[in-house]
Design a protein around this motif. Structure first.
Motif, PDB file in Angstrom:
ATOM      1  N   LEU A  20      20.193  -4.368   1.489  1.00 23.16           N
ATOM      2  CA  LEU A  20      20.924  -4.986   0.593  1.00 23.16           C
ATOM      3  C   LEU A  20      20.700  -6.595   0.833  1.00 23.16           C
ATOM      4  O   LEU A  20      20.505  -7.476  -0.185  1.00 23.16           O
ATOM      5  CB  LEU A  20      22.370  -4.646   0.544  1.00 23.16           C
ATOM      6  CG  LEU A  20      22.291  -3.329  -0.046  1.00 23.16           C
ATOM      7  CD1 LEU A  20      23.911  -3.198  -0.164  1.00 23.16           C
ATOM      8  CD2 LEU A  20      21.959  -3.297  -1.594  1.00 23.16           C
ATOM      9  N   CYS A  21      20.846  -6.859   1.868  1.00 25.71           N
ATOM     10  CA  CYS A  21      20.813  -8.531   2.456  1.00 25.71           C
ATOM     11  C   CYS A  21      19.470  -9.084   2.290  1.00 25.71           C
ATOM     12  O   CYS A  21      19.400 -10.101   1.747  1.00 25.71           O
ATOM     13  CB  CYS A  21      21.137  -8.604   4.278  1.00 25.71           C
ATOM     14  SG  CYS A  21      22.631  -8.286   4.337  1.00 25.71           S
ATOM     15  N   ARG A  22      18.288  -8.198   2.438  1.00 25.01           N
ATOM     16  CA  ARG A  22      16.979  -8.770   2.036  1.00 25.01           C
ATOM     17  C   ARG A  22      16.929  -8.767   0.664  1.00 25.01           C
ATOM     18  O   ARG A  22      16.178 -10.022   0.253  1.00 25.01           O
ATOM     19  CB  ARG A  22      16.142  -7.769   2.797  1.00 25.01           C
ATOM     20  CG  ARG A  22      15.674  -8.159   4.065  1.00 25.01           C
ATOM     21  CD  ARG A  22      15.570  -7.169   5.154  1.00 25.01           C
ATOM     22  NE  ARG A  22      15.101  -7.189   6.576  1.00 25.01           N
ATOM     23  CZ  ARG A  22      16.270  -7.334   7.061  1.00 25.01           C
ATOM     24  NH1 ARG A  22      17.521  -7.479   6.974  1.00 25.01           N
ATOM     25  NH2 ARG A  22      16.005  -7.788   8.686  1.00 25.01           N
ATOM     26  N   VAL A  23      17.547  -8.027  -0.352  1.00 25.84           N
ATOM     27  CA  VAL A  23      17.426  -8.173  -1.666  1.00 25.84           C
ATOM     28  C   VAL A  23      18.192  -9.561  -1.889  1.00 25.84           C
ATOM     29  O   VAL A  23      17.621 -10.307  -2.794  1.00 25.84           O
ATOM     30  CB  VAL A  23      17.822  -6.877  -2.437  1.00 25.84           C
ATOM     31  CG1 VAL A  23      17.993  -7.190  -3.828  1.00 25.84           C
ATOM     32  CG2 VAL A  23      16.936  -5.690  -2.156  1.00 25.84           C
ATOM     33  N   VAL A  61      20.430 -14.002  -5.060  1.00 28.45           N
ATOM     34  CA  VAL A  61      21.866 -13.571  -5.668  1.00 28.45           C
ATOM     35  C   VAL A  61      22.773 -14.572  -5.553  1.00 28.45           C
ATOM     36  O   VAL A  61      22.969 -15.349  -4.462  1.00 28.45           O
ATOM     37  CB  VAL A  61      22.146 -12.325  -5.220  1.00 28.45           C
ATOM     38  CG1 VAL A  61      23.434 -11.923  -5.905  1.00 28.45           C
ATOM     39  CG2 VAL A  61      21.041 -11.125  -5.219  1.00 28.45           C
ATOM     40  N   ASP A  62      23.349 -15.003  -6.951  1.00 25.03           N
ATOM     41  CA  ASP A  62      24.386 -16.048  -6.925  1.00 25.03           C
ATOM     42  C   ASP A  62      25.687 -15.557  -6.315  1.00 25.03           C
ATOM     43  O   ASP A  62      25.785 -14.553  -6.532  1.00 25.03           O
ATOM     44  CB  ASP A  62      24.568 -16.388  -8.397  1.00 25.03           C
ATOM     45  CG  ASP A  62      23.438 -17.266  -8.998  1.00 25.03           C
ATOM     46  OD1 ASP A  62      22.882 -17.974  -7.973  1.00 25.03           O
ATOM     47  OD2 ASP A  62      23.285 -17.069 -10.297  1.00 25.03           O
ATOM     48  N   VAL A  89      26.193 -11.096   8.178  1.00 24.73           N
ATOM     49  CA  VAL A  89      26.213 -12.248   9.106  1.00 24.73           C
ATOM     50  C   VAL A  89      25.043 -12.448   9.929  1.00 24.73           C
ATOM     51  O   VAL A  89      24.424 -13.668   9.757  1.00 24.73           O
ATOM     52  CB  VAL A  89      27.625 -12.478   9.867  1.00 24.73           C
ATOM     53  CG1 VAL A  89      27.568 -13.718  10.726  1.00 24.73           C
ATOM     54  CG2 VAL A  89      28.853 -12.307   8.972  1.00 24.73           C
ATOM     55  N   ALA A  90      24.402 -11.484  10.472  1.00 23.55           N
ATOM     56  CA  ALA A  90      23.185 -11.502  11.343  1.00 23.55           C
ATOM     57  C   ALA A  90      22.215 -11.871  10.488  1.00 23.55           C
ATOM     58  O   ALA A  90      21.229 -12.598  11.011  1.00 23.55           O
ATOM     59  CB  ALA A  90      23.025 -10.276  12.197  1.00 23.55           C
ATOM     60  N   ASN A  91      22.176 -11.467   9.254  1.00 24.81           N
ATOM     61  CA  ASN A  91      20.838 -11.949   8.313  1.00 24.81           C
ATOM     62  C   ASN A  91      21.132 -13.078   7.383  1.00 24.81           C
ATOM     63  O   ASN A  91      20.469 -13.520   6.708  1.00 24.81           O
ATOM     64  CB  ASN A  91      20.918 -10.560   7.318  1.00 24.81           C
ATOM     65  CG  ASN A  91      20.123  -9.401   7.841  1.00 24.81           C
ATOM     66  OD1 ASN A  91      18.976  -9.659   8.100  1.00 24.81           O
ATOM     67  ND2 ASN A  91      20.858  -8.272   7.661  1.00 24.81           N
ATOM     68  N   ASP A  92      22.429 -13.710   7.749  1.00 21.83           N
ATOM     69  CA  ASP A  92      22.560 -15.102   7.149  1.00 21.83           C
ATOM     70  C   ASP A  92      22.686 -14.915   5.767  1.00 21.83           C
ATOM     71  O   ASP A  92      22.324 -15.673   4.890  1.00 21.83           O
ATOM     72  CB  ASP A  92      21.327 -16.345   7.410  1.00 21.83           C
ATOM     73  CG  ASP A  92      21.312 -16.617   8.879  1.00 21.83           C
ATOM     74  OD1 ASP A  92      22.312 -16.496   9.346  1.00 21.83           O
ATOM     75  OD2 ASP A  92      20.362 -17.350   9.613  1.00 21.83           O
ATOM     76  N   CYS A  93      23.326 -13.615   5.233  1.00 22.24           N
ATOM     77  CA  CYS A  93      23.438 -13.146   3.989  1.00 22.24           C
ATOM     78  C   CYS A  93      25.010 -13.667   3.471  1.00 22.24           C
ATOM     79  O   CYS A  93      25.816 -12.844   3.724  1.00 22.24           O
ATOM     80  CB  CYS A  93      23.054 -11.874   3.721  1.00 22.24           C
ATOM     81  SG  CYS A  93      23.064 -11.534   1.747  1.00 22.24           S
TER      82      CYS A  93
END
Length: 176
Positions: free
Chosen positions: A141-144, A150-151, A52-56
């Motif tokens: 993982l969030c950055r990837v 990623v859909d 959530v913090a990474n807007d992922c």
């Protein structure tokens, strides 16, 4: 999704670099799926908070699915995908989440005081190390997922744009 025999979207994207994808999956298995100083509940909880913090969107909702099973509480998992600060968490879990937020959003500001707060929250040195590794891995993982677009999985129902409008903001406020 992977649980029904399909390959998760993030794995499909990462598989273009098969060796790194396999290494990442092995690390995830060792860190997230085997017994260590944090409970599966805590590891899944950290995964949501960091995502959530990474807007992922992708990682937040994938982690929420795992957390809902660990917590046996879908409503809490949904709340965590929006703002952990508004969720009903044990004090030690809140301390762990605050640590994750600071390490995720302001890693250059980490000090010995942050580890001291974890200790005061009941976490030993091994748990501090595991927490730091979980947080770092989920950030990866969030950055990837964010960088490579990623859909969402078919079971991820809410539109990413709607989620972004509803989720919490300013997570560092009061932590630094």
């Amino acid at each position: 999704n992977a649980r029904s025999g399909e390959v998760a979207e993030i794995i499909q994207v990462m598989s273009l670099d098969a060796k790194s994808a396999q290494a990442s999956m092995n690390f995830q298995t060792n860190l997230m799926d085997t017994k260590n100083a944090l409970t599966p509940y805590q590891r899944a909880m950290l995964s949501i908070v960091i995502s959530v913090a990474n807007d992922c969107y992708y990682c937040a909702h994938a982690a929420a699915r795992d957390f809902a099973k660990e917590a046996d509480n879908k409503k809490l998992a949904e709340q965590m995908t929006l703002d952990y600060r508004k969720a009903s968490l044990e004090t030690s879990d809140r301390v762990l989440c605050d640590y994750a937020i600071k390490l995720t959003l302001a890693p250059q500001k980490m000090t010995e005081d942050d580890i001291d707060r974890l200790h005061e929250g009941g976490f030993n040195d091994e748990a501090c190390v595991v927490a730091t590794q979980v947080i770092s891995y989920v950030n990866y993982l969030c950055r990837v997922a964010n960088a490579l677009g990623v859909d969402p999985e078919v079971w991820m129902m809410e539109e990413p744009e709607d989620w972004m409008k509803r989720k919490g903001k300013d997570f560092l406020k009061g932590i630094e």
